[in-house]
Write a protein that holds these residues in place. Structure first.
Motif, PDB file in Angstrom:
ATOM      1  N   PRO A   1      39.760  14.948 -53.281  1.00 62.41           N
ATOM      2  CA  PRO A   1      38.326  14.167 -52.749  1.00 62.41           C
ATOM      3  C   PRO A   1      38.540  14.731 -51.112  1.00 62.41           C
ATOM      4  O   PRO A   1      39.103  15.122 -50.162  1.00 62.41           O
ATOM      5  CB  PRO A   1      39.105  12.866 -52.369  1.00 62.41           C
ATOM      6  N   ASP A   2      36.713  14.908 -50.455  1.00 66.97           N
ATOM      7  CA  ASP A   2      36.798  15.185 -49.217  1.00 66.97           C
ATOM      8  C   ASP A   2      37.632  13.774 -48.194  1.00 66.97           C
ATOM      9  O   ASP A   2      37.620  12.914 -48.647  1.00 66.97           O
ATOM     10  CB  ASP A   2      35.026  15.015 -48.524  1.00 66.97           C
ATOM     11  N   ALA A   3      38.258  14.381 -47.127  1.00 63.67           N
ATOM     12  CA  ALA A   3      38.581  13.477 -45.906  1.00 63.67           C
ATOM     13  C   ALA A   3      38.743  13.904 -44.678  1.00 63.67           C
ATOM     14  O   ALA A   3      38.493  15.116 -44.242  1.00 63.67           O
ATOM     15  CB  ALA A   3      40.392  13.703 -47.064  1.00 63.67           C
ATOM     16  N   ALA A   4      38.768  12.770 -43.833  1.00 66.97           N
ATOM     17  CA  ALA A   4      38.495  12.394 -42.942  1.00 66.97           C
ATOM     18  C   ALA A   4      39.740  12.577 -41.983  1.00 66.97           C
ATOM     19  O   ALA A   4      40.669  11.953 -42.432  1.00 66.97           O
ATOM     20  CB  ALA A   4      37.291  12.007 -41.957  1.00 66.97           C
ATOM     21  N   PHE A   5      40.343  13.833 -41.107  1.00 67.64           N
ATOM     22  CA  PHE A   5      41.449  13.763 -40.210  1.00 67.64           C
ATOM     23  C   PHE A   5      41.659  12.512 -39.343  1.00 67.64           C
ATOM     24  O   PHE A   5      40.829  13.205 -38.309  1.00 67.64           O
ATOM     25  CB  PHE A   5      41.621  15.029 -40.035  1.00 67.64           C
TER      26      PHE A   5
ATOM     27  N   CYS B   1      50.216  13.365 -40.638  1.00 67.50           N
ATOM     28  CA  CYS B   1      49.255  13.476 -41.237  1.00 67.50           C
ATOM     29  C   CYS B   1      48.232  11.970 -41.820  1.00 67.50           C
ATOM     30  O   CYS B   1      49.560  11.319 -42.173  1.00 67.50           O
ATOM     31  CB  CYS B   1      48.625  14.656 -42.619  1.00 67.50           C
ATOM     32  N   THR B   2      46.917  11.370 -40.599  1.00 68.85           N
ATOM     33  CA  THR B   2      47.068  10.414 -40.784  1.00 68.85           C
ATOM     34  C   THR B   2      45.476  10.707 -41.540  1.00 68.85           C
ATOM     35  O   THR B   2      44.938  11.558 -40.578  1.00 68.85           O
ATOM     36  CB  THR B   2      46.952   9.917 -40.302  1.00 68.85           C
ATOM     37  N   LEU B   3      44.678  10.169 -42.696  1.00 71.22           N
ATOM     38  CA  LEU B   3      42.995  10.684 -42.812  1.00 71.22           C
ATOM     39  C   LEU B   3      42.469  10.014 -43.883  1.00 71.22           C
ATOM     40  O   LEU B   3      43.731   8.218 -44.433  1.00 71.22           O
ATOM     41  CB  LEU B   3      43.441  11.833 -43.576  1.00 71.22           C
ATOM     42  N   GLN B   4      41.482   9.619 -43.235  1.00 67.83           N
ATOM     43  CA  GLN B   4      40.445   8.838 -44.339  1.00 67.83           C
ATOM     44  C   GLN B   4      39.683   9.266 -45.552  1.00 67.83           C
ATOM     45  O   GLN B   4      39.240  10.111 -44.905  1.00 67.83           O
ATOM     46  CB  GLN B   4      39.580   8.010 -43.483  1.00 67.83           C
ATOM     47  N   ILE B   5      39.717   9.204 -46.512  1.00 68.61           N
ATOM     48  CA  ILE B   5      38.936   9.326 -47.687  1.00 68.61           C
ATOM     49  C   ILE B   5      37.611   8.199 -47.939  1.00 68.61           C
ATOM     50  O   ILE B   5      37.138   7.796 -47.250  1.00 68.61           O
ATOM     51  CB  ILE B   5      39.708   9.784 -48.995  1.00 68.61           C
TER      52      ILE B   5
ATOM     53  N   ARG C   1      48.736  17.178 -45.823  1.00 67.84           N
ATOM     54  CA  ARG C   1      47.828  16.766 -46.093  1.00 67.84           C
ATOM     55  C   ARG C   1      47.772  16.279 -47.622  1.00 67.84           C
ATOM     56  O   ARG C   1      46.771  15.278 -48.182  1.00 67.84           O
ATOM     57  CB  ARG C   1      46.695  18.233 -46.325  1.00 67.84           C
ATOM     58  N   ARG C   2      48.343  17.278 -48.593  1.00 66.57           N
ATOM     59  CA  ARG C   2      47.676  16.144 -49.530  1.00 66.57           C
ATOM     60  C   ARG C   2      48.694  15.065 -49.987  1.00 66.57           C
ATOM     61  O   ARG C   2      48.595  13.898 -51.201  1.00 66.57           O
ATOM     62  CB  ARG C   2      49.443  17.622 -50.307  1.00 66.57           C
ATOM     63  N   ALA C   3      50.017  14.578 -49.129  1.00 67.42           N
ATOM     64  CA  ALA C   3      50.566  13.343 -49.418  1.00 67.42           C
ATOM     65  C   ALA C   3      49.676  12.239 -48.923  1.00 67.42           C
ATOM     66  O   ALA C   3      50.134  11.219 -49.632  1.00 67.42           O
ATOM     67  CB  ALA C   3      51.661  13.644 -48.895  1.00 67.42           C
ATOM     68  N   ALA C   4      49.200  12.504 -47.867  1.00 66.11           N
ATOM     69  CA  ALA C   4      48.200  11.878 -47.415  1.00 66.11           C
ATOM     70  C   ALA C   4      46.986  11.509 -47.927  1.00 66.11           C
ATOM     71  O   ALA C   4      46.809  10.278 -48.518  1.00 66.11           O
ATOM     72  CB  ALA C   4      48.325  12.132 -45.846  1.00 66.11           C
TER      73      ALA C   4
END
Lengths: 144, 362, 189
Positions: free
Chosen positions: A29-33, A65-69, A88-91
């Motif tokens: 899915p789209d995610a913002a870092f 890595c930290t991101l928000q879907i 990234r995938r793990a986050a």
């Protein structure tokens, strides 16, 4: 579906072979870092005499890595090595596991990873077990 | 005195190109990949990780390839790379009691609970060159398997500990000193000594350990337990508020059981030496535990016999092969001005000596 | 939660290197005022300059003290996530940030040891404004003399007399930054 804690799935994702995680996640899915994948180290500590005070053993490479879907959930990852895609995938999985699709993600990604890891461990343990020494004592002359 | 001298750029560029060509060797021979080094020269990789003080098999393999197999040069490359990375934090102390062991032996208890597991060892090979390895493309048959008990193996010194026969090893939650962040101060606490030993040069630590066996600071060591296997590395993640596993690493741990300490009030007990190293590096771990034990003479109330392995400053200040090679090899770099002054001095001294001799003869 | 996690460097290696250069210039040329405008947006009341400076210099090995009104949950969480610096009391701090009044008394901060003067604390003083007039500065990195709007003179003059011991100081206002190392001589203009 069996229960899995966040702590456990984060550990499983960190230990997973990079190429397996990639193969199990053909789409993301789209995610913002919030914190783009970043390579660094963690100082690994041991204990003096295995049970005493801590000492610094040496570092290991770790990527975080930290991101928000798009649906708002925040995913974190700290994974061994220097593979930004792995982090990234793990986050992403960490974030998805907090959504309604958690059971699908669990079944499609975490369960296969856990099974493969268990197989790898069992095989290695079985090879080690085959080198276990079975002692037998020969009857010595003076014991007659 | 050092004076910057310009020039030599072209020579240096050409030397780099020559080095690259020599590194590659005969182009008719297939190039060595870093994955091959990682998989097939694993013990070199382990040594570079241990002395480079950075657990990353791919980087160690790259270092070995780039250095043409010069392991100290590879360690240098790894150390240099490490300085470019931010450090996210420190792990919780690894729990070697939960190690998944591929090797676990005891020289003190034949029937240790959990058994003696030989693992992938050279010990019982005949040290005869195996000419079969000269032939290409042979995959060995799969290793045998046997039913395994996957529960953790207890530490063997724990059995001695339970009966009060060995010094207990208890600790506190203090943050340990880190010689990569602050200059080493002597006397060094044991935590700092162990950090210096685990990243120290294997050859140096081995020789010191051997010297204790030959009588220079004898400690009467038995290998209580040697174990090799993987442990989980856990780190507290502040933004999560709990600890997660960030990965798994292979470690070698050696616990020695050494001769006694005791006093008028305390009955005699065995004492301990400890070695813990990255990767399958058992010679290093055993050597480390012997040197650790020798350095403990003061806290155990033993005599300083003047042995090199008991001399903390001698051991800790000379164990690091990157420091050692840096200082050693710098003397091959230009010292033209230094040497010019020495030349002038010796000419002057000779002139004076010859003049004095001539005078005396007259 | 997201506010805590946003507002850090987007491209840490490049952006923190630029910030580091500005910080280095500020400390090596006391009296000059640098700008730390960039992607870093800390939660109020932490200024952009102080936030950028901490994300550049602080990490898990540099204990940080938040003085007075700066010690809010939002600021704590933001600095913990983006820098990893452990939050501590004044006496254990490698960095301390706050208004001048909140930082007082300065005797709480570590001034180093004669073996390791470099282990002294670095103070970050949050100011309303920063301008090149006020106290007279002279010493290393200053051609003749310079002026800087310091909160007071006596404390900095006393700190200079401890040299080579003593704390180092940054002054921040909005996205503006000035440096005042312990080596600078400070007098009333």
């Amino acid at each position: 579906m069996t229960q899995i804690s966040r702590r456990d799935w984060m550990g499983l994702l960190a230990r997973a072979p990079t190429h397996r995680l990639a193969a199990l996640m053909p789409a993301e899915p789209d995610a913002a870092f919030l914190r783009p994948p970043e390579i660094g180290t963690v100082m690994v500590r041991g204990r003096i005499g295995a049970t005493g005070s801590a000492f610094n053993l040496g570092e290991m490479t770790v990527t975080r890595c930290t991101l928000q879907i798009a649906s708002g959930q925040v995913g974190h990852a700290h994974v061994q090595g220097r593979d930004r895609d792995h982090a990234r995938r793990a986050a992403v999985v960490d974030a998805l596991m907090q959504t309604e699709s958690a059971s699908d993600v669990h079944a499609g990604i975490l369960t296969p990873l856990a099974q493969e890891e268990a197989q790898r461990r069992s095989l290695r343990a079985a090879k080690a077990a085959a080198t276990r020494v079975e002692f037998f004592t020969l009857v010595r002359g003076e014991d007659k | 005195m050092y004076v910057a001298v310009k020039g030599g750029e072209r020579a240096i560029d050409n030397a780099h190109a020559f080095l690259a060509e020599e590194r590659r060797g005969d182009p008719a021979i297939p190039e060595l990949g870093t994955a091959q080094i990682r998989e097939q020269l694993r013990l070199s990789v382990n040594r570079v990780m241990a002395e480079g003080s950075l657990y990353d098999p791919d980087l160690a393999a790259l270092g070995i390839k780039q250095s043409r197999g010069d392991l100290i040069e590879a360690v240098f490359l790894i150390r240099a790379y490490r300085t470019t990375l931010p450090r996210f934090g420190a792990s919780r102390p690894v729990d070697t009691g939960k190690m998944t062991c591929t090797r676990r032996i005891s020289a003190t208890f034949k029937d240790a609970p959990g058994g003696q597991i030989l693992g992938p060892t050279f010990d019982y090979t005949h040290r005869l060159l195996d000419f079969k390895l000269l032939a290409d493309g042979q995959t060995p048959p799969a290793a045998a398997t046997a039913p395994a008990n996957e529960s953790p193996l207890p530490h063997i010194t724990g059995f001695l500990d339970r009966d009060g026969l060995i010094q207990p090893e208890t600790g506190n939650a203090e943050t340990p000193p880190d010689l990569t962040r602050e200059p080493m101060e002597l006397p060094a606490p044991r935590a700092l000594r162990l950090q210096a030993l685990t990243r120290g040069d294997e050859g140096f630590i081995l020789s010191l350990a051997y010297s204790t066996q030959r009588g220079y600071g004898r400690t009467h060591a038995f290998v209580g337990e040697l174990r090799i296997g993987t442990v989980a590395v856990e780190m507290e993640i502040p933004e999560l508020g709990f600890a997660v596993e960030v990965g798994e690493i292979e470690l070698t741990e050696c616990e020695t059981v050494n001769q006694f300490t005791g006093s008028k009030t305390e009955p005699p007990q065995f004492t301990r030496g400890y070695g813990l190293t990255f990767g399958q590096t058992e010679r290093k771990a055993i050597a480390m535990s012997l040197v650790d034990r020798a350095l403990r003479w003061r806290e155990l109330g033993e005599d300083d016999t003047g042995a090199p392995a008991q001399d903390e400053e001698f051991v800790l200040m000379h164990a690091d092969n990157v420091q050692a090679t840096g200082f050693l090899e710098h003397i091959k770099l230009p010292h033209y001005v230094d040497f010019q002054s020495e030349l002038e001095l010796i000419r002057k001294l000779r002139t004076e000596a010859i003049a004095a001799r001539t005078e005396a003869a007259e | 939660m997201t506010a805590t996690l946003s507002g850090g460097f987007r491209d840490a290696p490049t952006q923190s290197a630029r910030a580091f250069r500005a910080i280095l210039d500020a400390l090596s040329r006391p009296g000059t005022i640098q700008t730390l405008s960039g992607p870093v947006t800390p939660p109020a009341p932490l200024s952009q300059a102080a936030g950028t400076l901490l994300l550049t210099l602080a990490d898990a090995t540099t204990p940080l003290h938040l003085a007075g009104d700066l010690d809010t949950p939002a600021v704590r969480d933001w600095l913990t996530f983006h820098s990893g610096a452990p939050l501590v009391g004044a006496g254990d701090a490698a960095f301390a940030v706050g208004t001048w009044d909140a930082l007082l008394p300065l005797s709480r901060f570590f001034i180093g040891t004669s073996e390791y003067p470099d282990r002294a604390a670095t103070l970050i003083v949050e100011m309303q404004d920063l301008s090149p007039n006020g106290a007279r500065l002279s010493g290393p990195g200053i051609d003749g003399h310079a002026f800087l709007s310091l909160p007071e003179v006596t404390a900095f003059a006393a700190n200079h007399r401890l040299s080579p011991l003593g704390f180092d100081c940054f002054l921040t206002a909005g996205d503006r930054l000035a440096g005042l190392p312990r080596s600078t001589r400070v007098e009333a203009a």
